[in-house]
Design a protein around this motif. Structure first.
Motif, short mmCIF file in Angstrom:
data_model
loop_
_atom_site.label_atom_id
_atom_site.label_comp_id
_atom_site.label_asym_id
_atom_site.label_seq_id
_atom_site.Cartn_x
_atom_site.Cartn_y
_atom_site.Cartn_z
N GLN A 16 -1.98 -7.49 5.42
CA GLN A 16 -1.93 -6.03 5.36
C GLN A 16 -2.75 -5.45 6.49
OE1 GLN A 16 -3.52 -5.22 1.47
NE2 GLN A 16 -1.54 -5.42 0.49
N THR A 48 0.39 -12.83 2.00
CA THR A 48 0.77 -11.60 2.69
C THR A 48 -0.36 -11.15 3.60
OG1 THR A 48 -0.06 -10.19 0.93
CG2 THR A 48 2.25 -10.83 0.79
N ASP A 95 8.19 0.87 2.84
CA ASP A 95 8.98 0.16 1.83
C ASP A 95 10.26 -0.45 2.41
OD1 ASP A 95 8.15 2.66 -0.60
OD2 ASP A 95 7.14 0.79 -0.18
N THR A 96 10.15 -1.04 3.58
CA THR A 96 11.32 -1.66 4.19
C THR A 96 11.31 -3.17 4.04
OG1 THR A 96 10.25 -1.75 6.34
CG2 THR A 96 11.62 0.19 5.88
N THR A 97 10.21 -3.74 3.52
CA THR A 97 10.14 -5.19 3.34
C THR A 97 10.26 -5.52 1.86
OG1 THR A 97 7.73 -5.08 3.21
CG2 THR A 97 8.67 -5.51 5.37
N PRO A 98 10.83 -6.67 1.57
CA PRO A 98 10.96 -7.05 0.16
C PRO A 98 9.60 -7.38 -0.46
CG PRO A 98 11.73 -8.81 1.60
CD PRO A 98 11.41 -7.63 2.47
N THR A 99 9.53 -7.30 -1.76
CA THR A 99 8.31 -7.66 -2.48
C THR A 99 8.05 -9.15 -2.31
OG1 THR A 99 8.83 -5.97 -4.11
CG2 THR A 99 7.23 -7.62 -4.76
N PRO A 100 6.79 -9.54 -2.03
CA PRO A 100 6.51 -10.97 -1.86
C PRO A 100 6.73 -11.75 -3.15
CG PRO A 100 4.51 -9.65 -1.59
CD PRO A 100 5.63 -8.71 -1.82
#
Length: 53
Positions: free
Chosen positions: A45, A43, A32-37
């Motif tokens: 994965q 994206t 959870d270190t990246t912002p929500t797209p």
């Protein structure tokens, strides 16, 4: 290596384990270190999947 926690699956031969102490030279993964797209943003994965027989 001492194990701190085991999460075993009863329906298959699989378990996740958490080691009691860090392994020297191995960096832990931060979640959870990246912002929500944004809406409509592409994206990518990475992960592990198990094939269904």
């Amino acid at each position: 290596m001492p194990v701190d926690r085991v999460a075993a699956r009863t329906d298959r031969d699989f378990a996740l384990v958490r080691l009691a102490t860090p392994v020297p030279g191995i960096r832990t993964v931060e979640f959870d270190t990246t912002p929500t797209p944004a809406s409509g943003q592409m994206t990518a994965q990475a992960g592990v999947a198990r094939g269904v027989a």
